[in-house]
Design a protein around this motif. Structure first.
Motif, PDB file in Angstrom:
ATOM      1  N   SER A  34       0.843  -1.188   0.000  1.00 43.72           N
ATOM      2  CA  SER A  34       0.000   0.000   0.000  1.00 43.72           C
ATOM      3  C   SER A  34       0.886   1.248   0.000  1.00 43.72           C
ATOM      4  O   SER A  34       1.781   1.369   0.838  1.00 43.72           O
ATOM      5  CB  SER A  34      -0.902  -0.003   1.235  1.00 43.72           C
ATOM      6  OG  SER A  34      -1.759   1.117   1.227  1.00 43.72           O
ATOM      7  N   ASP A  42      -5.783   1.101   3.112  1.00 43.58           N
ATOM      8  CA  ASP A  42      -6.482   1.173   1.841  1.00 43.58           C
ATOM      9  C   ASP A  42      -7.019  -0.207   1.399  1.00 43.58           C
ATOM     10  O   ASP A  42      -7.240  -1.084   2.217  1.00 43.58           O
ATOM     11  CB  ASP A  42      -5.556   1.807   0.794  1.00 43.58           C
ATOM     12  CG  ASP A  42      -6.303   2.517  -0.319  1.00 43.58           C
ATOM     13  OD1 ASP A  42      -7.148   3.382  -0.008  1.00 43.58           O
ATOM     14  OD2 ASP A  42      -6.043   2.196  -1.492  1.00 43.58           O
ATOM     15  N   ASN A  43      -7.266  -0.349   0.117  1.00 41.23           N
ATOM     16  CA  ASN A  43      -7.844  -1.592  -0.413  1.00 41.23           C
ATOM     17  C   ASN A  43      -6.989  -2.832  -0.139  1.00 41.23           C
ATOM     18  O   ASN A  43      -7.536  -3.884   0.202  1.00 41.23           O
ATOM     19  CB  ASN A  43      -8.112  -1.458  -1.911  1.00 41.23           C
ATOM     20  CG  ASN A  43      -9.158  -0.414  -2.203  1.00 41.23           C
ATOM     21  OD1 ASN A  43     -10.184  -0.335  -1.543  1.00 41.23           O
ATOM     22  ND2 ASN A  43      -8.893   0.431  -3.193  1.00 41.23           N
ATOM     23  N   ARG A  45      -5.226  -3.447   2.449  1.00 42.57           N
ATOM     24  CA  ARG A  45      -5.484  -3.809   3.840  1.00 42.57           C
ATOM     25  C   ARG A  45      -6.830  -4.524   3.969  1.00 42.57           C
ATOM     26  O   ARG A  45      -6.936  -5.539   4.671  1.00 42.57           O
ATOM     27  CB  ARG A  45      -5.463  -2.577   4.733  1.00 42.57           C
ATOM     28  CG  ARG A  45      -5.786  -2.910   6.180  1.00 42.57           C
ATOM     29  CD  ARG A  45      -5.753  -1.698   7.071  1.00 42.57           C
ATOM     30  NE  ARG A  45      -6.131  -2.054   8.433  1.00 42.57           N
ATOM     31  CZ  ARG A  45      -5.987  -1.250   9.463  1.00 42.57           C
ATOM     32  NH1 ARG A  45      -5.468  -0.045   9.304  1.00 42.57           N
ATOM     33  NH2 ARG A  45      -6.361  -1.645  10.660  1.00 42.57           N
ATOM     34  N   ALA A  46      -7.862  -4.013   3.315  1.00 42.90           N
ATOM     35  CA  ALA A  46      -9.190  -4.641   3.396  1.00 42.90           C
ATOM     36  C   ALA A  46      -9.146  -6.064   2.845  1.00 42.90           C
ATOM     37  O   ALA A  46      -9.715  -6.989   3.437  1.00 42.90           O
ATOM     38  CB  ALA A  46     -10.210  -3.796   2.635  1.00 42.90           C
ATOM     39  N   ILE A  47      -8.470  -6.244   1.730  1.00 41.41           N
ATOM     40  CA  ILE A  47      -8.354  -7.586   1.136  1.00 41.41           C
ATOM     41  C   ILE A  47      -7.545  -8.490   2.057  1.00 41.41           C
ATOM     42  O   ILE A  47      -7.904  -9.649   2.293  1.00 41.41           O
ATOM     43  CB  ILE A  47      -7.744  -7.506  -0.280  1.00 41.41           C
ATOM     44  CG1 ILE A  47      -8.699  -6.755  -1.207  1.00 41.41           C
ATOM     45  CG2 ILE A  47      -7.437  -8.910  -0.818  1.00 41.41           C
ATOM     46  CD1 ILE A  47      -8.087  -6.366  -2.553  1.00 41.41           C
ATOM     47  N   ASN A 100      -2.021  -0.840  -4.381  1.00 34.42           N
ATOM     48  CA  ASN A 100      -2.920   0.271  -4.695  1.00 34.42           C
ATOM     49  C   ASN A 100      -2.220   1.396  -5.446  1.00 34.42           C
ATOM     50  O   ASN A 100      -2.793   2.458  -5.656  1.00 34.42           O
ATOM     51  CB  ASN A 100      -3.588   0.806  -3.430  1.00 34.42           C
ATOM     52  CG  ASN A 100      -2.608   1.468  -2.491  1.00 34.42           C
ATOM     53  OD1 ASN A 100      -1.398   1.366  -2.646  1.00 34.42           O
ATOM     54  ND2 ASN A 100      -3.135   2.133  -1.488  1.00 34.42           N
ATOM     55  N   THR A 118      -5.549  -2.322  -7.231  1.00 36.43           N
ATOM     56  CA  THR A 118      -6.803  -1.805  -6.679  1.00 36.43           C
ATOM     57  C   THR A 118      -6.908  -0.292  -6.764  1.00 36.43           C
ATOM     58  O   THR A 118      -7.973   0.262  -6.553  1.00 36.43           O
ATOM     59  CB  THR A 118      -6.957  -2.203  -5.195  1.00 36.43           C
ATOM     60  OG1 THR A 118      -5.945  -1.560  -4.424  1.00 36.43           O
ATOM     61  CG2 THR A 118      -6.901  -3.705  -5.033  1.00 36.43           C
ATOM     62  N   HIS A 120      -6.105   3.656  -5.547  1.00 39.41           N
ATOM     63  CA  HIS A 120      -6.439   4.305  -4.282  1.00 39.41           C
ATOM     64  C   HIS A 120      -7.223   5.569  -4.592  1.00 39.41           C
ATOM     65  O   HIS A 120      -7.255   6.027  -5.714  1.00 39.41           O
ATOM     66  CB  HIS A 120      -5.167   4.656  -3.490  1.00 39.41           C
ATOM     67  CG  HIS A 120      -4.243   5.570  -4.226  1.00 39.41           C
ATOM     68  ND1 HIS A 120      -3.288   5.081  -5.094  1.00 39.41           N
ATOM     69  CD2 HIS A 120      -4.140   6.913  -4.265  1.00 39.41           C
ATOM     70  CE1 HIS A 120      -2.628   6.109  -5.618  1.00 39.41           C
ATOM     71  NE2 HIS A 120      -3.122   7.223  -5.137  1.00 39.41           N
ATOM     72  N   THR A 122     -10.813   7.985  -4.440  1.00 29.55           N
ATOM     73  CA  THR A 122     -12.263   7.924  -4.478  1.00 29.55           C
ATOM     74  C   THR A 122     -12.729   7.698  -5.903  1.00 29.55           C
ATOM     75  O   THR A 122     -11.987   7.946  -6.856  1.00 29.55           O
ATOM     76  CB  THR A 122     -12.879   9.248  -3.979  1.00 29.55           C
ATOM     77  OG1 THR A 122     -12.611  10.255  -4.963  1.00 29.55           O
ATOM     78  CG2 THR A 122     -12.314   9.661  -2.641  1.00 29.55           C
TER      79      THR A 122
END
Length: 170
Positions: A34, A42-43, A45-47, A100, A118, A120, A122
């Protein structure tokens, strides 16, 4: 100085490629990164957190910038230091890279590695070839768009000797 940098990048790329040919693929190893190894966020981390909770049989490692390893140590997150020999080995052994932000184009993605990009930010901002003007050091708008296209295009990937695109943009 510029010549030395070009020589070192070529050497690093060859070394990365040779290491990729020297180790068997570990289909349970996934590398996360990330913001160029500076954050656990960010994404990716979520994954990572989803994979940790639902797929404990996978080996999940983070790529960490040497100046930001404390973040991963403090949170007890398994990591490997970016651009070290160990990192090159793990990157080549991993079946999947999740990041990201773009990896440098001089890092040769092994043919049998998937690269999940992914991004980063919005959904309100423009990415890739939709950007009107790129104001980043070392590049201009046209070069940025060419590199973006090369990184994610199946046509360009096949020219680079890859069987699939370098990355998948989510």
């Amino acid at each position: 100085m510029k010549t030395l940098k070009v020589i070192l990048l070529k050497f690093y790329k060859i070394l990365f490629w040779l290491l990729g040919k020297s180790f068997h693929k570990d289909y349970r190893l996934i590398i996360f990164e990330s913001f160029l190894g500076k954050q656990y966020s960010d994404n990716p981390r979520a994954i990572y957190e989803y994979m940790t909770a639902h797929y404990p049989d996978y080996r999940l490692l983070w790529s960490a910038d040497r100046r930001h390893r404390k973040v991963f140590k403090t949170l007890d997150i398994p990591y490997v230091t970016r651009f070290t020999p160990s990192w090159m080995i793990y990157m080549n052994k991993a079946a999947l890279w999740v990041t990201n932000s773009r990896l440098p184009l001089w890092i040769p993605k092994p043919d049998d590695t998937l690269y999940l990009q992914t991004w980063h930010g919005t959904p309100l901002k423009k990415l890739g070839t939709d950007i009107n003007s790129v104001l980043m050091p070392g590049t201009d708008t046209d070069k940025y768009k060419r590199n973006f296209t090369a990184e994610s295009s199946p046509v360009e990937a096949s020219l680079l000797g890859c069987r699939e695109p370098r990355s998948f943009v989510v």
